[in-house]
Design an enzyme around this catalytic site. Sequence first.
Site, PDB file in Angstrom:
ATOM      1  N   HIS A 121       0.864  -1.183   0.000  1.00 21.24           N
ATOM      2  CA  HIS A 121       0.000   0.000   0.000  1.00 21.24           C
ATOM      3  C   HIS A 121       0.898   1.229   0.000  1.00 21.24           C
ATOM      4  O   HIS A 121       2.016   1.200   0.506  1.00 21.24           O
ATOM      5  CB  HIS A 121      -0.867  -0.041   1.259  1.00 21.24           C
ATOM      6  N   ASP A 198       2.939  -4.495   8.203  1.00 20.63           N
ATOM      7  CA  ASP A 198       1.684  -3.769   8.021  1.00 20.63           C
ATOM      8  C   ASP A 198       0.562  -4.796   8.141  1.00 20.63           C
ATOM      9  O   ASP A 198       0.343  -5.603   7.235  1.00 20.63           O
ATOM     10  CB  ASP A 198       1.688  -3.095   6.638  1.00 20.63           C
ATOM     11  N   GLN A 201      -4.694  -5.401   6.888  1.00 16.38           N
ATOM     12  CA  GLN A 201      -5.636  -6.363   6.328  1.00 16.38           C
ATOM     13  C   GLN A 201      -5.661  -7.677   7.092  1.00 16.38           C
ATOM     14  O   GLN A 201      -6.597  -8.465   6.938  1.00 16.38           O
ATOM     15  CB  GLN A 201      -5.286  -6.631   4.856  1.00 16.38           C
ATOM     16  N   LYS A 224     -10.772  -1.165  10.310  1.00 14.96           N
ATOM     17  CA  LYS A 224     -10.917  -2.341   9.456  1.00 14.96           C
ATOM     18  C   LYS A 224     -11.275  -3.588  10.265  1.00 14.96           C
ATOM     19  O   LYS A 224     -11.544  -4.647   9.688  1.00 14.96           O
ATOM     20  CB  LYS A 224      -9.628  -2.585   8.672  1.00 14.96           C
ATOM     21  N   CYS A 362      -4.767   2.327  -3.780  1.00 16.45           N
ATOM     22  CA  CYS A 362      -3.530   2.845  -3.182  1.00 16.45           C
ATOM     23  C   CYS A 362      -2.368   1.868  -3.360  1.00 16.45           C
ATOM     24  O   CYS A 362      -1.496   1.757  -2.490  1.00 16.45           O
ATOM     25  CB  CYS A 362      -3.720   3.190  -1.704  1.00 16.45           C
TER      26      CYS A 362
END
Length: 404
Positions: A121, A198, A201, A224, A362
């Site tokens: 991202h 990261d 997700q 999220k 993104c």
Amino acid sequence: MLDIKAVRADFPILNQTVNGKPLVYFDNAATSQKPQVVIDAISRYYEQINSNIHRGVHALSQLATDAYEISRQKIQKHINAKHSYEVLFTTGTTHGINLVANSFVAFVKAGDEVMVSAMEHHSNIVPWQMLCERAGAKLVVIPMNERGELIIEEFEKLLTEKTKIVAVNHISNSLGTINPVKHIIDNAHAVGAAVLIDGAQAAPHLKIDVQALDCDFYAFSGHKACGPTGSGILYGKEEWLNKLPPYQGGGEMIKEVSFEKTTYADLPHKFEAGTPNIEGGIVLGTAIDYLNTIGLDNIAAYEHELLVYGTQKLLEIDGLKIIGTAENKTSVISFNVGNIHPYDIGAIVDKMGIAVRTGHHCTQPVMDFFKIPGTVRASFAFYNTKEEIDALAEAVKKAQRMLG
């Protein structure tokens, strides 16, 4: 097994129509919907204990402080951090990555290397580019293959003693690929590099164990994972958080201030300057409680069912191509249909009450790799159904008839 009818009843927003059709929400990779317990917790905070934290001696301040720190402990347990003070509250994944990238400049010099992957991202690319520009370092990219999987052999070749930090996503937001982060962490540590994961997700879909992973930093966003917007966490190993200089200065992050010298507070307050998103931090704990009540193993199993079913259903459509076919992936399907622009498909299915994401998500370097302008992305959550996937397939077919 999940009782999907009962789960869906927890989410009031799902019980509505859009453009005269029942809402089908397949934009979960962008943000998840919120269960009633989270919505109620937001109201309860402002109705009952709204106050600034840590510095007040009055009753409301103490109640708010206790709730905030209890939430930190819940998140510590949830990700299996060794200490609660290794959990920093942030506004989300982007904030967490920027915190590390800005502070890490103290450990990067000209000629050093910072490594990211080809499927990141923008929020896990741009901060590292900025760091490299400031330090005179080089940004190195782990390549991927046509299936949307990292080429691990190339990653291992790219690692050298010049590599100071590796920053990769746990799961790709545009492809759904689940990356072999444990292997990446172990290999990076073998050359003395730190690793940031990261987890934006991954947090809604997988059980995270930062000690088992042995990552140095792990960031995710609350919004999220059924939590409020503007909430998130950055986990950092104690030794790294003690070494890094503060990212921001202000109230709460100090021990003593004079015009001659300032000394910094102990962890976690060293990195939490100013009044935080108190409600967001507290209610993120409520969202984590909710996910654990449902059970992350149950969530992962059911969402995999949706992924398999959705993949089969959408591939029945002539001319539809899925972008991102990794063997190990989560419940994200990015696709295109012939030469139809993704935006046009998204606009038409929206008329039928179906929310999907269109564009480059993104991840412009990913789209450049596949030589496409973008994709239609359907991302599933544990409150979605196979019947909703059927509705999406029919809507895409209708769009194809109208535009093809």
